[in-house]
Scaffold this motif. Sequence first.
Motif, PDB file in Angstrom:
ATOM      1  N   LEU A  43       0.828  -1.324   0.364  1.00  0.00           N
ATOM      2  CA  LEU A  43      -0.082   0.199  -0.012  1.00  0.00           C
ATOM      3  C   LEU A  43       1.079   0.789  -0.095  1.00  0.00           C
ATOM      4  CD1 LEU A  43      -2.325  -1.078   2.421  1.00  0.00           C
ATOM      5  CD2 LEU A  43      -2.600  -1.110  -0.195  1.00  0.00           C
ATOM      6  N   HIS A  44       1.674   0.986  -0.589  1.00  0.00           N
ATOM      7  CA  HIS A  44       2.919   2.770  -0.713  1.00  0.00           C
ATOM      8  C   HIS A  44       2.226   2.878  -1.805  1.00  0.00           C
ATOM      9  CE1 HIS A  44       6.245   4.965  -2.053  1.00  0.00           C
ATOM     10  NE2 HIS A  44       6.726   4.598  -0.448  1.00  0.00           N
ATOM     11  N   PRO A  45       2.220   3.864  -1.974  1.00  0.00           N
ATOM     12  CA  PRO A  45       1.888   4.578  -2.845  1.00  0.00           C
ATOM     13  C   PRO A  45       2.679   3.829  -4.596  1.00  0.00           C
ATOM     14  CG  PRO A  45       1.993   5.977  -1.360  1.00  0.00           C
ATOM     15  CD  PRO A  45       2.321   5.005  -0.862  1.00  0.00           C
ATOM     16  N   VAL A  46       3.909   3.918  -4.912  1.00  0.00           N
ATOM     17  CA  VAL A  46       4.542   3.961  -5.609  1.00  0.00           C
ATOM     18  C   VAL A  46       5.057   1.899  -5.539  1.00  0.00           C
ATOM     19  CG1 VAL A  46       6.979   4.030  -6.752  1.00  0.00           C
ATOM     20  CG2 VAL A  46       6.431   5.898  -5.568  1.00  0.00           C
ATOM     21  N   ARG A  47       4.749   1.641  -4.380  1.00  0.00           N
ATOM     22  CA  ARG A  47       5.112  -0.135  -4.678  1.00  0.00           C
ATOM     23  C   ARG A  47       2.628  -0.080  -5.506  1.00  0.00           C
ATOM     24  NH1 ARG A  47       7.908   0.131  -0.419  1.00  0.00           N
ATOM     25  NH2 ARG A  47       6.592   0.218   0.818  1.00  0.00           N
ATOM     26  N   LEU A  48       2.111   0.792  -4.700  1.00  0.00           N
ATOM     27  CA  LEU A  48       0.630  -0.108  -5.484  1.00  0.00           C
ATOM     28  C   LEU A  48       0.273   0.129  -7.501  1.00  0.00           C
ATOM     29  CD1 LEU A  48      -2.020  -1.139  -4.952  1.00  0.00           C
ATOM     30  CD2 LEU A  48      -2.249   1.510  -4.275  1.00  0.00           C
ATOM     31  N   ARG A  49       1.117   1.320  -7.564  1.00  0.00           N
ATOM     32  CA  ARG A  49       0.554   1.784  -8.965  1.00  0.00           C
ATOM     33  C   ARG A  49       1.703   0.361  -9.470  1.00  0.00           C
ATOM     34  NH1 ARG A  49       2.809   7.374  -9.766  1.00  0.00           N
ATOM     35  NH2 ARG A  49       1.843   6.437 -12.028  1.00  0.00           N
ATOM     36  N   ILE A  50       3.093  -0.033  -8.591  1.00  0.00           N
ATOM     37  CA  ILE A  50       3.353  -0.772 -10.286  1.00  0.00           C
ATOM     38  C   ILE A  50       2.845  -1.834  -9.670  1.00  0.00           C
ATOM     39  CG2 ILE A  50       5.628  -2.807  -9.465  1.00  0.00           C
ATOM     40  CD1 ILE A  50       7.533  -0.402  -8.155  1.00  0.00           C
ATOM     41  N   ILE A  51       1.938  -2.745  -8.837  1.00  0.00           N
ATOM     42  CA  ILE A  51       1.388  -3.810  -8.577  1.00  0.00           C
ATOM     43  C   ILE A  51       0.208  -3.326  -9.561  1.00  0.00           C
ATOM     44  CG2 ILE A  51      -0.315  -4.902  -7.381  1.00  0.00           C
ATOM     45  CD1 ILE A  51       1.720  -4.238  -4.794  1.00  0.00           C
ATOM     46  N   GLN A  52      -0.646  -2.073  -9.473  1.00  0.00           N
ATOM     47  CA  GLN A  52      -1.516  -2.430 -10.433  1.00  0.00           C
ATOM     48  C   GLN A  52      -1.470  -2.176 -12.186  1.00  0.00           C
ATOM     49  OE1 GLN A  52      -2.962   1.202  -8.995  1.00  0.00           O
ATOM     50  NE2 GLN A  52      -4.326   0.942  -8.203  1.00  0.00           N
ATOM     51  N   ALA A  53       0.518  -1.654 -12.375  1.00  0.00           N
ATOM     52  CA  ALA A  53       0.895  -2.194 -13.705  1.00  0.00           C
ATOM     53  C   ALA A  53       0.366  -3.643 -14.241  1.00  0.00           C
ATOM     54  CB  ALA A  53       2.448  -1.119 -13.843  1.00  0.00           C
ATOM     55  N   LEU A  54       1.121  -3.854 -12.916  1.00  0.00           N
ATOM     56  CA  LEU A  54       1.535  -5.969 -13.453  1.00  0.00           C
ATOM     57  C   LEU A  54      -0.076  -6.584 -13.688  1.00  0.00           C
ATOM     58  CD1 LEU A  54       4.948  -5.690 -11.748  1.00  0.00           C
ATOM     59  CD2 LEU A  54       4.215  -6.316 -14.222  1.00  0.00           C
ATOM     60  N   LEU A  55      -1.611  -6.006 -13.055  1.00  0.00           N
ATOM     61  CA  LEU A  55      -2.439  -6.619 -12.791  1.00  0.00           C
ATOM     62  C   LEU A  55      -2.743  -7.667 -14.281  1.00  0.00           C
ATOM     63  CD1 LEU A  55      -4.442  -4.026 -10.720  1.00  0.00           C
ATOM     64  CD2 LEU A  55      -3.281  -6.391  -9.560  1.00  0.00           C
ATOM     65  N   ALA A  95      10.100  -9.011  -1.445  1.00  0.00           N
ATOM     66  CA  ALA A  95       9.113  -9.796  -1.078  1.00  0.00           C
ATOM     67  C   ALA A  95       8.983 -11.137  -1.083  1.00  0.00           C
ATOM     68  CB  ALA A  95       8.068  -8.690  -0.680  1.00  0.00           C
ATOM     69  N   GLY A  96       8.709 -11.062  -2.818  1.00  0.00           N
ATOM     70  CA  GLY A  96       8.077 -12.109  -4.169  1.00  0.00           C
ATOM     71  C   GLY A  96       6.872 -12.119  -4.157  1.00  0.00           C
ATOM     72  N   VAL A  97       6.664 -10.756  -4.191  1.00  0.00           N
ATOM     73  CA  VAL A  97       5.072 -10.144  -4.480  1.00  0.00           C
ATOM     74  C   VAL A  97       5.494  -9.547  -6.407  1.00  0.00           C
ATOM     75  CG1 VAL A  97       3.797  -8.048  -5.117  1.00  0.00           C
ATOM     76  CG2 VAL A  97       5.100  -8.781  -2.647  1.00  0.00           C
ATOM     77  N   THR A 156      12.046  -8.869 -16.820  1.00  0.00           N
ATOM     78  CA  THR A 156      10.832  -9.320 -16.854  1.00  0.00           C
ATOM     79  C   THR A 156       9.987  -9.650 -15.678  1.00  0.00           C
ATOM     80  OG1 THR A 156      11.139  -9.521 -19.333  1.00  0.00           O
ATOM     81  CG2 THR A 156       8.615  -9.647 -18.461  1.00  0.00           C
ATOM     82  N   TYR A 157       9.385  -9.162 -15.103  1.00  0.00           N
ATOM     83  CA  TYR A 157       8.505  -9.402 -14.219  1.00  0.00           C
ATOM     84  C   TYR A 157       7.076  -9.610 -14.129  1.00  0.00           C
ATOM     85  CZ  TYR A 157      12.935  -7.560 -12.080  1.00  0.00           C
ATOM     86  OH  TYR A 157      13.933  -7.266 -10.943  1.00  0.00           O
ATOM     87  N   ARG A 158       6.804 -10.281 -13.585  1.00  0.00           N
ATOM     88  CA  ARG A 158       5.127 -10.698 -13.738  1.00  0.00           C
ATOM     89  C   ARG A 158       4.974 -10.382 -12.381  1.00  0.00           C
ATOM     90  NH1 ARG A 158       3.726 -15.143 -10.802  1.00  0.00           N
ATOM     91  NH2 ARG A 158       4.298 -17.191 -11.595  1.00  0.00           N
ATOM     92  N   LEU A 159       3.356 -10.301 -11.621  1.00  0.00           N
ATOM     93  CA  LEU A 159       2.767 -10.322 -10.732  1.00  0.00           C
ATOM     94  C   LEU A 159       1.935 -11.821  -9.954  1.00  0.00           C
ATOM     95  CD1 LEU A 159       1.754  -8.331  -8.127  1.00  0.00           C
ATOM     96  CD2 LEU A 159      -0.172  -8.002  -9.517  1.00  0.00           C
ATOM     97  N   ASP A 160       2.907 -12.396  -8.755  1.00  0.00           N
ATOM     98  CA  ASP A 160       2.272 -13.390  -7.795  1.00  0.00           C
ATOM     99  C   ASP A 160       1.365 -12.464  -7.101  1.00  0.00           C
ATOM    100  OD1 ASP A 160       1.984 -14.827  -6.207  1.00  0.00           O
ATOM    101  OD2 ASP A 160       3.550 -16.199  -5.632  1.00  0.00           O
ATOM    102  N   LEU A 161      -0.122 -12.555  -7.704  1.00  0.00           N
ATOM    103  CA  LEU A 161      -1.246 -11.790  -6.792  1.00  0.00           C
ATOM    104  C   LEU A 161      -1.426 -12.576  -5.257  1.00  0.00           C
ATOM    105  CD1 LEU A 161      -2.829  -9.792  -7.954  1.00  0.00           C
ATOM    106  CD2 LEU A 161      -4.673 -11.149  -8.611  1.00  0.00           C
ATOM    107  N   ALA A 162      -0.920 -13.690  -5.313  1.00  0.00           N
ATOM    108  CA  ALA A 162      -1.478 -14.281  -3.918  1.00  0.00           C
ATOM    109  C   ALA A 162      -0.174 -13.916  -3.049  1.00  0.00           C
ATOM    110  CB  ALA A 162      -0.935 -15.773  -3.936  1.00  0.00           C
ATOM    111  N   ARG A 163       0.891 -13.207  -3.023  1.00  0.00           N
ATOM    112  CA  ARG A 163       1.515 -12.711  -2.210  1.00  0.00           C
ATOM    113  C   ARG A 163       0.831 -11.422  -1.977  1.00  0.00           C
ATOM    114  NH1 ARG A 163       6.104 -14.657  -0.514  1.00  0.00           N
ATOM    115  NH2 ARG A 163       6.867 -15.845  -1.505  1.00  0.00           N
ATOM    116  N   THR A 164       0.410 -10.632  -2.249  1.00  0.00           N
ATOM    117  CA  THR A 164      -0.983  -9.374  -2.424  1.00  0.00           C
ATOM    118  C   THR A 164      -2.002  -9.392  -1.360  1.00  0.00           C
ATOM    119  OG1 THR A 164      -1.958  -8.747  -4.323  1.00  0.00           O
ATOM    120  CG2 THR A 164       0.048  -8.864  -4.424  1.00  0.00           C
TER     121      THR A 164
END
Length: 185
Positions: free
Chosen positions: A11-23, A55-57, A73-81
């Motif tokens: 829930l850090h603003p930048v990390r949340l945006r990175i996560i959203q980019a990979l959704l 963190a494995g996210v 190249t990264y992908r999101l591990d949604l279970a880790r979020t």
Amino acid sequence: MAPSSIADLILHPVRLRIIQALLGGRQLTTAEIAAELPDVAAATLYRHVGTLAKAGVLTVVHERPVRGTTERTYRLDLARTTVDDGELAGMSPEDHRRAFTAFIAGLLQTFDRYAAHGNPDLARDGAGYRQTALWLTDGELAELASGLRDVVRAAEANGPGQGRRRRIFSTVLIPADPPEQAPPA
């Protein structure tokens, strides 16, 4: 300083945006993520990508050498979020306010990117934002949530394909009234 909880991590603003980019099953390099977050300084972006990867996210799905360095190249591990019920219960009202603010800031950035590309036409683009009030018992709410979860999971199974556009589906559910207090014993 490392985040002390999954909520602090995501829930850090930048990390949340990175996560959203990979959704949505996207796989992006840090340079591609940077192109989607042009207002974030490169050093800041790399630091937060590194934090999420450690963190494995984020999971590295491909590496290739580029000009003396390694492009990942990264992908999101949604279970880790997922923030579990115990961690949510332990959050203070201020923690929840900060988390909600980060969520809304990410949502605003997503909408700003959409609106910045030409002439937004919500009907044409299948976009929208609405608010309604629902009168539900706890059981009816659980049934609604379960039904929505099933519908969304079925749609999440879709991958990129002919005619498909990546769409961000966000939900917010807030009680309109304070919770009923138990009568004094």
